[in-house]
Design an enzyme around this catalytic site. Sequence first.
Site, PDB file in Angstrom:
ATOM      1  N   ASN A  10       0.872  -1.177   0.000  1.00 34.61           N
ATOM      2  CA  ASN A  10       0.000   0.000   0.000  1.00 34.61           C
ATOM      3  C   ASN A  10       0.909   1.227   0.000  1.00 34.61           C
ATOM      4  O   ASN A  10       1.515   1.549   1.021  1.00 34.61           O
ATOM      5  CB  ASN A  10      -0.886  -0.033   1.253  1.00 34.61           C
ATOM      6  CG  ASN A  10      -1.689   1.253   1.413  1.00 34.61           C
ATOM      7  OD1 ASN A  10      -1.771   2.069   0.491  1.00 34.61           O
ATOM      8  ND2 ASN A  10      -2.278   1.435   2.581  1.00 34.61           N
ATOM      9  N   TRP A  11       0.980   1.870  -1.145  1.00 30.02           N
ATOM     10  CA  TRP A  11       1.895   3.016  -1.251  1.00 30.02           C
ATOM     11  C   TRP A  11       1.368   4.247  -0.530  1.00 30.02           C
ATOM     12  O   TRP A  11       2.080   5.225  -0.390  1.00 30.02           O
ATOM     13  CB  TRP A  11       2.119   3.355  -2.730  1.00 30.02           C
ATOM     14  CG  TRP A  11       3.076   2.452  -3.423  1.00 30.02           C
ATOM     15  CD1 TRP A  11       3.811   1.446  -2.864  1.00 30.02           C
ATOM     16  CD2 TRP A  11       3.436   2.498  -4.820  1.00 30.02           C
ATOM     17  NE1 TRP A  11       4.604   0.859  -3.830  1.00 30.02           N
ATOM     18  CE2 TRP A  11       4.386   1.482  -5.028  1.00 30.02           C
ATOM     19  CE3 TRP A  11       3.032   3.283  -5.893  1.00 30.02           C
ATOM     20  CZ2 TRP A  11       4.953   1.243  -6.287  1.00 30.02           C
ATOM     21  CZ3 TRP A  11       3.589   3.051  -7.133  1.00 30.02           C
ATOM     22  CH2 TRP A  11       4.538   2.035  -7.339  1.00 30.02           C
ATOM     23  N   LYS A  12       0.107   4.241  -0.135  1.00 28.77           N
ATOM     24  CA  LYS A  12      -0.492   5.429   0.500  1.00 28.77           C
ATOM     25  C   LYS A  12      -0.283   6.632  -0.415  1.00 28.77           C
ATOM     26  O   LYS A  12      -0.319   6.477  -1.622  1.00 28.77           O
ATOM     27  CB  LYS A  12       0.083   5.622   1.910  1.00 28.77           C
ATOM     28  CG  LYS A  12       0.020   4.322   2.724  1.00 28.77           C
ATOM     29  CD  LYS A  12       0.272   4.511   4.176  1.00 28.77           C
ATOM     30  CE  LYS A  12       0.110   3.173   4.890  1.00 28.77           C
ATOM     31  NZ  LYS A  12       0.234   3.262   6.327  1.00 28.77           N
ATOM     32  N   HIS A  99      -9.235   1.422   5.115  1.00 27.72           N
ATOM     33  CA  HIS A  99      -7.931   1.569   5.764  1.00 27.72           C
ATOM     34  C   HIS A  99      -8.075   2.503   6.968  1.00 27.72           C
ATOM     35  O   HIS A  99      -8.873   3.434   6.937  1.00 27.72           O
ATOM     36  CB  HIS A  99      -6.905   2.123   4.771  1.00 27.72           C
ATOM     37  CG  HIS A  99      -5.509   2.033   5.314  1.00 27.72           C
ATOM     38  ND1 HIS A  99      -5.001   2.980   6.183  1.00 27.72           N
ATOM     39  CD2 HIS A  99      -4.547   1.100   5.161  1.00 27.72           C
ATOM     40  CE1 HIS A  99      -3.775   2.621   6.524  1.00 27.72           C
ATOM     41  NE2 HIS A  99      -3.474   1.489   5.925  1.00 27.72           N
ATOM     42  N   GLU A 101      -6.381   4.865   7.959  1.00 27.54           N
ATOM     43  CA  GLU A 101      -6.192   6.292   7.658  1.00 27.54           C
ATOM     44  C   GLU A 101      -7.464   6.889   7.055  1.00 27.54           C
ATOM     45  O   GLU A 101      -7.769   8.058   7.237  1.00 27.54           O
ATOM     46  CB  GLU A 101      -4.965   6.461   6.749  1.00 27.54           C
ATOM     47  CG  GLU A 101      -3.680   6.265   7.555  1.00 27.54           C
ATOM     48  CD  GLU A 101      -2.550   5.568   6.830  1.00 27.54           C
ATOM     49  OE1 GLU A 101      -2.539   5.562   5.585  1.00 27.54           O
ATOM     50  OE2 GLU A 101      -1.671   5.001   7.527  1.00 27.54           O
ATOM     51  N   GLU A 171      -5.016  -4.642  10.591  1.00 21.25           N
ATOM     52  CA  GLU A 171      -3.955  -3.664  10.776  1.00 21.25           C
ATOM     53  C   GLU A 171      -4.196  -2.905  12.082  1.00 21.25           C
ATOM     54  O   GLU A 171      -4.986  -1.961  12.117  1.00 21.25           O
ATOM     55  CB  GLU A 171      -3.944  -2.668   9.621  1.00 21.25           C
ATOM     56  CG  GLU A 171      -3.691  -3.317   8.273  1.00 21.25           C
ATOM     57  CD  GLU A 171      -3.090  -2.330   7.273  1.00 21.25           C
ATOM     58  OE1 GLU A 171      -2.000  -2.630   6.782  1.00 21.25           O
ATOM     59  OE2 GLU A 171      -3.682  -1.271   7.035  1.00 21.25           O
ATOM     60  N   GLY A 177       3.089   2.399  10.639  1.00 21.05           N
ATOM     61  CA  GLY A 177       4.033   3.498  10.455  1.00 21.05           C
ATOM     62  C   GLY A 177       4.751   3.897  11.739  1.00 21.05           C
ATOM     63  O   GLY A 177       5.396   4.939  11.796  1.00 21.05           O
ATOM     64  N   SER A 210       3.972  -2.106  10.089  1.00 18.74           N
ATOM     65  CA  SER A 210       5.436  -2.160  10.222  1.00 18.74           C
ATOM     66  C   SER A 210       6.043  -3.506   9.842  1.00 18.74           C
ATOM     67  O   SER A 210       7.001  -3.966  10.477  1.00 18.74           O
ATOM     68  CB  SER A 210       5.857  -1.758  11.652  1.00 18.74           C
ATOM     69  OG  SER A 210       5.423  -0.447  11.945  1.00 18.74           O
ATOM     70  N   GLY A 231       3.199  -1.005   4.149  1.00 16.84           N
ATOM     71  CA  GLY A 231       3.247   0.409   3.796  1.00 16.84           C
ATOM     72  C   GLY A 231       4.667   0.809   3.423  1.00 16.84           C
ATOM     73  O   GLY A 231       5.134   0.570   2.309  1.00 16.84           O
ATOM     74  N   GLY A 232       5.380   1.394   4.393  1.00 22.44           N
ATOM     75  CA  GLY A 232       6.707   1.968   4.141  1.00 22.44           C
ATOM     76  C   GLY A 232       7.658   1.055   3.364  1.00 22.44           C
ATOM     77  O   GLY A 232       8.307   1.501   2.407  1.00 22.44           O
TER      78      GLY A 232
HETATM   79  P1  13P Z   1       3.487   0.418   7.499  1.00 21.00           P
HETATM   80  O1  13P Z   1       3.986  -0.873   6.900  1.00 21.00           O
HETATM   81  O2  13P Z   1       4.223   1.628   6.971  1.00 21.00           O
HETATM   82  O3  13P Z   1       3.439   0.356   8.987  1.00 21.00           O
HETATM   83  O4  13P Z   1       1.970   0.600   6.999  1.00 21.00           O
HETATM   84  C1  13P Z   1       1.062  -0.438   7.164  1.00 21.00           C
HETATM   85  C2  13P Z   1      -0.181  -0.100   6.440  1.00 21.00           C
HETATM   86  O5  13P Z   1      -0.950   0.750   6.867  1.00 21.00           O
HETATM   87  C3  13P Z   1      -0.456  -0.796   5.183  1.00 21.00           C
HETATM   88  O6  13P Z   1      -1.751  -0.540   4.745  1.00 21.00           O
END
Ligand code: 13P
Length: 249
Positions: A10-12, A99, A101, A171, A177, A210, A231-232
């Site tokens: 997920n590149w956000k 998600h 967020e 999640e 993050g 993470s 994510g990251g």
């Molecule tokens: P991180 O891997 O950056 O913690 O993000 C997880 C996430 O929200 C994937 O959707």
Amino acid sequence: MSKKIYLYGNWKMNNTYSETEKFFVDFAPAYAPFKDADDLEVGIFAPFTSLWPLSQGAKKCGIVFGAQNVYYEPKGAFTGEISIPMLKEYDVTHIILGHSERRHIFLESDEVIAKKTKAVLDAGIIPVLCYGETLEERESGNTFTVMERQLRSAIDGLTDAEKAKIIYAYEPVWAIGTGKTATPDQAEEVCAWSRKLIGQPKAVILYGGSVKGSNAKELLSMADIDGALVGGASLKPASFLEIYTAYKA
Ligand code: 13P
């Protein structure tokens, strides 16, 4: 054969159009050795404006791809929104919904997420349905109450076949993050509980929060964790694919 691992990135709100093109210049050769692995499914979810280069790169590599959100109405006066028919023209196969967020920053309700889930299923696209508790909810002992509400509101009323088609992503908000990962036992406890609640023994359930090479093996080895929503670490081909190689090592 070992279990199939879903490695979804997920590149956000990262990677512009040109950055997405550049990503695939590096990703294609890095992914080539894994292309024929029958126990791996890779997916990438990009911002809407990067969907075209994502679709081109993903099709060449043979990975699945999708968007991170969508609106449930097919068209009309919904300024700033993107519809499912718009995304279908990009051939997206999957869409992330709910998600944390979206839930917490953009205040998406369970009701809206449920409507999106149904609309996406009706369009023949696979929802990647995210759910999870905040730190406050966990510390006050409400983890399972919150998650039951999030899951039930999205799936109650769906057929068994629809429930089985969804990819679920647990999640915990406190692990996103933050560098704090749920322990394998914490993640497994929730994923096993979710599988029972969903009522589909073969449902695909991912863990997100993470995930990286250094913790991939212990998390992905758990019985009820079918993969990772990353994510990251998904922003660079090396750190993304390392999650699979670390699991296999
Ligand atoms: P991180 O891997 O950056 O913690 O993000 C997880 C996430 O929200 C994937 O959707």
